[in-house]
Design a protein around this motif. Structure first.
Motif, PDB file in Angstrom:
ATOM      1  N   UNK A 151       0.840  -1.206   0.000  1.00  0.00           N
ATOM      2  CA  UNK A 151       0.000   0.000   0.000  1.00  0.00           C
ATOM      3  C   UNK A 151       0.867   1.246   0.000  1.00  0.00           C
ATOM      4  N   UNK A 152       1.926   1.251   0.799  1.00  0.00           N
ATOM      5  CA  UNK A 152       2.800   2.420   0.901  1.00  0.00           C
ATOM      6  C   UNK A 152       3.619   2.662  -0.359  1.00  0.00           C
ATOM      7  N   UNK A 153       3.658   1.684  -1.279  1.00  0.00           N
ATOM      8  CA  UNK A 153       4.463   1.853  -2.496  1.00  0.00           C
ATOM      9  C   UNK A 153       3.825   2.777  -3.515  1.00  0.00           C
ATOM     10  N   UNK A 154       2.614   3.273  -3.242  1.00  0.00           N
ATOM     11  CA  UNK A 154       1.976   4.222  -4.144  1.00  0.00           C
ATOM     12  C   UNK A 154       2.653   5.577  -4.117  1.00  0.00           C
ATOM     13  N   UNK A 155       2.313   6.408  -5.094  1.00  0.00           N
ATOM     14  CA  UNK A 155       2.894   7.750  -5.186  1.00  0.00           C
ATOM     15  C   UNK A 155       2.201   8.692  -4.201  1.00  0.00           C
ATOM     16  N   UNK A 157       2.092  11.228  -0.464  1.00  0.00           N
ATOM     17  CA  UNK A 157       1.978  10.980   0.980  1.00  0.00           C
ATOM     18  C   UNK A 157       0.685  10.269   1.365  1.00  0.00           C
ATOM     19  N   UNK A 158      -0.356  10.351   0.512  1.00  0.00           N
ATOM     20  CA  UNK A 158      -1.624   9.699   0.845  1.00  0.00           C
ATOM     21  C   UNK A 158      -1.458   8.196   1.007  1.00  0.00           C
ATOM     22  N   UNK A 159      -0.603   7.590   0.171  1.00  0.00           N
ATOM     23  CA  UNK A 159      -0.370   6.149   0.286  1.00  0.00           C
ATOM     24  C   UNK A 159       0.303   5.799   1.609  1.00  0.00           C
ATOM     25  N   UNK A 160       1.253   6.626   2.020  1.00  0.00           N
ATOM     26  CA  UNK A 160       1.930   6.384   3.299  1.00  0.00           C
ATOM     27  C   UNK A 160       0.960   6.521   4.467  1.00  0.00           C
ATOM     28  N   UNK A 161       0.065   7.513   4.397  1.00  0.00           N
ATOM     29  CA  UNK A 161      -0.924   7.705   5.464  1.00  0.00           C
ATOM     30  C   UNK A 161      -1.885   6.521   5.515  1.00  0.00           C
ATOM     31  N   UNK A 162      -2.326   6.055   4.339  1.00  0.00           N
ATOM     32  CA  UNK A 162      -3.226   4.894   4.286  1.00  0.00           C
ATOM     33  C   UNK A 162      -2.557   3.656   4.862  1.00  0.00           C
ATOM     34  N   UNK A 163      -1.277   3.457   4.531  1.00  0.00           N
ATOM     35  CA  UNK A 163      -0.540   2.310   5.062  1.00  0.00           C
ATOM     36  C   UNK A 163      -0.375   2.427   6.574  1.00  0.00           C
ATOM     37  N   UNK A 164      -0.134   3.645   7.066  1.00  0.00           N
ATOM     38  CA  UNK A 164       0.012   3.854   8.511  1.00  0.00           C
ATOM     39  C   UNK A 164      -1.293   3.562   9.240  1.00  0.00           C
ATOM     40  N   UNK A 165      -2.412   4.017   8.683  1.00  0.00           N
ATOM     41  CA  UNK A 165      -3.716   3.725   9.284  1.00  0.00           C
ATOM     42  C   UNK A 165      -3.963   2.221   9.326  1.00  0.00           C
ATOM     43  N   UNK A 166      -3.636   1.555   8.233  1.00  0.00           N
ATOM     44  CA  UNK A 166      -3.789   0.103   8.167  1.00  0.00           C
ATOM     45  C   UNK A 166      -2.887  -0.577   9.199  1.00  0.00           C
ATOM     46  N   UNK A 237      -7.379   0.617  -0.211  1.00  0.00           N
ATOM     47  CA  UNK A 237      -7.726   0.236  -1.574  1.00  0.00           C
ATOM     48  C   UNK A 237      -7.565   1.397  -2.536  1.00  0.00           C
ATOM     49  N   UNK A 238      -7.979   2.593  -2.091  1.00  0.00           N
ATOM     50  CA  UNK A 238      -7.929   3.747  -2.977  1.00  0.00           C
ATOM     51  C   UNK A 238      -6.508   4.233  -3.216  1.00  0.00           C
ATOM     52  N   UNK A 239      -5.685   4.251  -2.174  1.00  0.00           N
ATOM     53  CA  UNK A 239      -4.356   4.842  -2.293  1.00  0.00           C
ATOM     54  C   UNK A 239      -3.283   3.862  -2.748  1.00  0.00           C
ATOM     55  N   UNK A 240      -3.562   2.567  -2.689  1.00  0.00           N
ATOM     56  CA  UNK A 240      -2.590   1.602  -3.188  1.00  0.00           C
ATOM     57  C   UNK A 240      -2.434   1.734  -4.693  1.00  0.00           C
TER      58      UNK A 240
END
Length: 505
Positions: A151-155, A157-166, A237-240
């Motif tokens: 998930x964090x491999x997306x472009x 900061x939103x991907x990093x935030x989504x991965x952190x929440x997960x 799902x959205x940010x990945x």
């Protein structure tokens, strides 16, 4: 030791060991990850098919087991392939192989991505085949760590935030599950699933058993993304990256939902849970509320990936509700529906998210309104997505209809009328958001929304802008598979019969 028995540890060890190869070989050459992943997952699928053949055509209904190191299951680690677990193993290996057809050109690229990809595949197969509740925790964590990285491999900061929440919610869920396992160990002195099934009814401290079930239920409610513990899933799902979402959407929560069902019927036992105060009520409430909340939230979304993510909250709610029907009414029919729905939903979401990735890749379209005129511009992708959406709604002969039918029938047979009403209402709400997307694709003129937004294809996920025949084919195969599985519902029920006879009699 038979060849089928040897396949059990190999199915788990092979992807975990192969995950090291992309990084090691990356010291000398770039982009070796995809061929390694392709060879590994293709081999895993072949091995799963061979193991399934042995399970379903064996002379008796006994599962195929393997004790690691030759230690007895009482204090060793046991792997088990039976009529239920092998269905999930086939789904995991098939989807893991199919998604690679997209990532070959669509990305993400890089050896580290394929290391996480193989690690995730191995963890999912471990969840599916383990016969030990503590090792189930280990494989849940392997799966989660790989998913956080993907998930964090997306472009951005939103991907990093989504991965952190997960990560935060996933860690809390794993901790809840582990506390539940600790209570079971304190009450019974064992961690093996079969040994627990014998020890739990005779446990001298039933309060520990009840507390253990409560913690396990909350942990899996989070892992399966049940409302209101679902908040990690839409963001993830959205940010990945578009090449990651089909894999995690189809498999990660599916494996967790399978594991929860496995614990219900194999470890605690339907008869024991039926006598446990409020167990059926809690599971039914979690499932039914998630069904309604997930569909209601999906209806109001404008982003396609986010809409499909909330749809998963609802669809997994159906599976959890089916488990509640199993506990409340000892319903074999509802359990068959849960198993079919797990398989069907995995295939449907893999196909839908792959289709959404192709649309975003070619046109930069990510919202429902931007899908206007897609059927005219790209009839193959639109047609495949239409079939998948109709199956998700529950239109026959799609597999979505078969799973819902068995669950609803089980609820009616058990006289749980509110559950049947929830399933009907959720179908209407699912039709509402699916119809929005279908209307945009087939009945809204492109000119009304200045379509397309750009004259140039949009590169995503680090890949080029080419949409290959293979990428189109894999979405079409998913749509065809959704219809084929719909016709095969009775066959799946027949394959599960030996397992059902063991756990319900």
């Amino acid at each position: 030791m038979s060849s089928a028995e040897l396949l059990l540890p190999l199915l788990i060890a092979a992807p975990l060991l192969a995950a090291t190869l992309p990084i090691v070989l990356g010291l000398w050459t770039d982009r070796t990850g995809w061929p390694i992943a392709a060879v590994t997952t293709t081999g895993l699928f072949g091995a799963a098919v061979a193991l399934a053949s042995a399970v379903y055509t064996g002379t008796d209904a006994a599962p195929i087991t393997h004790e690691l190191g030759g230690y007895p299951r009482t204090y060793g680690i046991q792997l088990v392939a039976d009529q239920f677990s092998i269905l999930i193993a086939l789904l995991v290996t098939a989807v893991a192989t199919g998604v690679l057809v997209y990532t070959r050109q669509g990305g993400p690229r890089g050896n580290t991505f394929y290391t996480a990809y193989l690690l995730l595949t191995g963890g999912l197969l471990g969840i599916t085949l383990t016969g030990d509740v503590f090792n189930l925790f280990v494989f849940l964590e392997i799966t989660s760590i790989a998913t956080y990285a993907l998930v964090a491999s997306g472009d951005g900061p939103e991907s990093a935030v989504a991965a952190l929440k997960y990560l935060i919610l996933g860690t809390m869920a794993a901790s809840m599950y582990l506390i539940g396992v600790a209570f079971l160990l304190m009450a019974t002195g064992t961690l093996n699933m079969i040994e627990l099934a014998t020890a739990i009814p005779a446990a001298e401290r039933p309060t520990l058993i009840r507390a253990g079930f409560g913690f396990i239920a909350v942990g899996f409610a989070t892992k399966v993304a049940q409302w209101p513990l679902h908040t990690w899933q839409p963001s993830a799902y959205q940010q990945a990256p578009d090449g990651v979402t089909p894999l995690i959407a189809a498999l990660v929560s599916t494996a967790s939902a399978y594991a929860f069902g496995r614990l219900i019927v194999t470890v605690f036992g339907v008869d024991y849970l039926t006598t446990m105060p409020n167990a059926a009520t809690i599971v039914l409430t979690i499932g039914c509320v998630s069904v309604l909340a997930g569909t209601a939230l999906a209806v109001i979304q404008t982003e396609v990936k986010r809409m499909l993510a909330y749809s998963s909250v609802s669809q997994f709610g159906l599976v959890i509700a089916a488990y509640g029907v199993v506990i409340a009414g000892s319903s074999e029919t509802a359990f068959i529906g849960a198993a079919i729905h797990l398989i069907g939903h995995g295939l449907l979401k893999a196909g839908l998210f792959l289709g959404a990735a192709l649309v975003a890749r070619s046109y930069g379209a990510r919202t429902v309104d931007e899908y206007a005129g897609l059927a005219k511009a790209r009839p193959v992708v639109a047609g495949a997505m239409a079939v998948l959406l109709l199956s998700l709604v529950g239109v026959p002969p799609g597999v979505g209809f078969v799973g819902k039918w068995y669950i609803a029938l089980g609820a009616v047979q058990s006289e749980l009328w509110p559950v049947a009403a929830v399933i009907f209402l959720s179908t209407m709400l699912t039709l509402a958001y699916a119809a929005r997307l279908l209307e945009k694709m087939y009945f809204t003129p492109p000119a009304a929304l200045d379509w397309p937004r750009t004259t140039e294809p949009v590169a995503t996920d680090g890949g080029d802008t080419t949409v290959s025949i293979g990428m189109l084919a894999i979405v079409v195969i998913a749509a065809v598979g959704a219809v084929a599985l719909g016709f095969a519902g009775g066959t799946i029920a027949g394959l599960l019969e030996p397992f059902l006879m063991e756990v319900f009699n």
